[in-house]
Design a protein around this motif. Sequence first.
Motif, PDB file in Angstrom:
ATOM      1  N   THR A   1       0.765  -1.232  -0.009  1.00  0.00           N
ATOM      2  CA  THR A   1       0.240   0.700  -0.178  1.00  0.00           C
ATOM      3  C   THR A   1       0.885   0.759  -0.065  1.00  0.00           C
ATOM      4  O   THR A   1       1.727   0.937   0.569  1.00  0.00           O
ATOM      5  CB  THR A   1      -0.612   0.264   1.216  1.00  0.00           C
ATOM      6  N   HIS A   2      -0.038   2.590  -0.352  1.00  0.00           N
ATOM      7  CA  HIS A   2       0.777   3.745  -0.440  1.00  0.00           C
ATOM      8  C   HIS A   2      -0.095   4.325   0.385  1.00  0.00           C
ATOM      9  O   HIS A   2      -1.237   5.007  -0.465  1.00  0.00           O
ATOM     10  CB  HIS A   2       0.934   4.673  -1.984  1.00  0.00           C
ATOM     11  N   LEU A   3      -0.231   5.189   1.390  1.00  0.00           N
ATOM     12  CA  LEU A   3      -0.746   6.726   1.502  1.00  0.00           C
ATOM     13  C   LEU A   3      -1.048   7.645   0.766  1.00  0.00           C
ATOM     14  O   LEU A   3       0.464   7.953   1.373  1.00  0.00           O
ATOM     15  CB  LEU A   3      -1.016   6.585   3.400  1.00  0.00           C
ATOM     16  N   VAL A   4      -1.908   8.081   0.580  1.00  0.00           N
ATOM     17  CA  VAL A   4      -1.675  10.023   0.168  1.00  0.00           C
ATOM     18  C   VAL A   4      -2.253  10.396   1.254  1.00  0.00           C
ATOM     19  O   VAL A   4      -3.560  10.403   1.747  1.00  0.00           O
ATOM     20  CB  VAL A   4      -2.089   9.921  -1.347  1.00  0.00           C
ATOM     21  N   VAL A   5      -1.849  11.528   1.762  1.00  0.00           N
ATOM     22  CA  VAL A   5      -2.549  12.473   3.149  1.00  0.00           C
ATOM     23  C   VAL A   5      -2.010  14.105   2.548  1.00  0.00           C
ATOM     24  O   VAL A   5      -1.967  14.175   1.960  1.00  0.00           O
ATOM     25  CB  VAL A   5      -1.211  12.668   4.444  1.00  0.00           C
ATOM     26  N   ARG A   6      -4.142  14.190   2.232  1.00  0.00           N
ATOM     27  CA  ARG A   6      -4.019  15.040   2.285  1.00  0.00           C
ATOM     28  C   ARG A   6      -5.102  15.944   2.781  1.00  0.00           C
ATOM     29  O   ARG A   6      -5.478  15.628   4.087  1.00  0.00           O
ATOM     30  CB  ARG A   6      -5.249  15.218   0.875  1.00  0.00           C
ATOM     31  N   GLU A   7      -5.443  17.585   2.587  1.00  0.00           N
ATOM     32  CA  GLU A   7      -5.858  17.976   3.226  1.00  0.00           C
ATOM     33  C   GLU A   7      -7.013  17.724   4.042  1.00  0.00           C
ATOM     34  O   GLU A   7      -7.975  17.496   4.895  1.00  0.00           O
ATOM     35  CB  GLU A   7      -6.031  19.664   3.738  1.00  0.00           C
ATOM     36  N   ASP A   8      -8.145  17.487   3.228  1.00  0.00           N
ATOM     37  CA  ASP A   8      -9.554  16.729   3.196  1.00  0.00           C
ATOM     38  C   ASP A   8      -9.952  15.608   3.365  1.00  0.00           C
ATOM     39  O   ASP A   8     -10.727  15.008   3.531  1.00  0.00           O
ATOM     40  CB  ASP A   8     -10.243  17.707   1.868  1.00  0.00           C
ATOM     41  N   ALA A   9      -8.585  14.761   3.038  1.00  0.00           N
ATOM     42  CA  ALA A   9      -8.542  13.155   2.778  1.00  0.00           C
ATOM     43  C   ALA A   9      -7.331  12.370   3.349  1.00  0.00           C
ATOM     44  O   ALA A   9      -5.860  12.805   2.277  1.00  0.00           O
ATOM     45  CB  ALA A   9      -9.250  12.562   1.826  1.00  0.00           C
ATOM     46  N   HIS A  10      -7.628  10.869   3.320  1.00  0.00           N
ATOM     47  CA  HIS A  10      -6.374  10.150   3.595  1.00  0.00           C
ATOM     48  C   HIS A  10      -6.256   8.972   2.784  1.00  0.00           C
ATOM     49  O   HIS A  10      -7.984   8.593   3.108  1.00  0.00           O
ATOM     50  CB  HIS A  10      -5.539   8.955   4.275  1.00  0.00           C
ATOM     51  N   GLN A  11      -5.750   8.574   1.916  1.00  0.00           N
ATOM     52  CA  GLN A  11      -6.552   7.697   0.550  1.00  0.00           C
ATOM     53  C   GLN A  11      -5.443   6.613   0.463  1.00  0.00           C
ATOM     54  O   GLN A  11      -4.285   6.976   0.484  1.00  0.00           O
ATOM     55  CB  GLN A  11      -6.306   8.333  -0.749  1.00  0.00           C
TER      56      GLN A  11
END
Length: 203
Positions: A49-59
Amino acid sequence: MIGRLQGVLLEKSLPDLLVDVHGVGYEVQAPVSTFASLGKVGDPVILYTHLVVREDAHQLFGFSDTSQRTLFRTLIKLNGVGPKLALAILSGMDVQAFARCVHAEDVASLTKLPGVGKKTAERLIVEMRDRLQEWQAPAPLWQASEQAEQKQADDRLREAESALIALGYKPVEASRMLNRVADQASTPEELIRLALRNSLGNS
């Protein structure tokens, strides 16, 4: 960073997965290629897996092998390529096919991918050419299996050939004798026996 999940597949609806890991349900987005490799709901599953962290969500994005994840991580570093487009690229072709397109500057094949126009394809080729040299995708499992089987077959032939030469046969003659029976035996001993029998029968 969440780098790997091992659990039970609870839900499967392209591109979304739900994986239960010790009672915790992880929502994961995955490319079509990963979906194809998964079993049915209720089956065990392992995802890189790879976690993408954004201001409005963690994907969280999941892949069936590390080569897919590596390509995904490389793609999202490019200008104008986000996780959504990277996922679409990995859904449209496998890692090896993408690498071939980049090295061959195959714009036409890349533009067949969802969301990839001519300018994007050209930019992918320019920017990915050098980056692809930084990592090397492993051979697919079927290819690795075929390579292992071929190596075993070559080793058997070499061992049998050495034995025939030790018995007094010339290298060219020993090789010719073994080639006639190469697909009829699974061990060096059987190869030698069949080669000698065949040679005596033809003499």
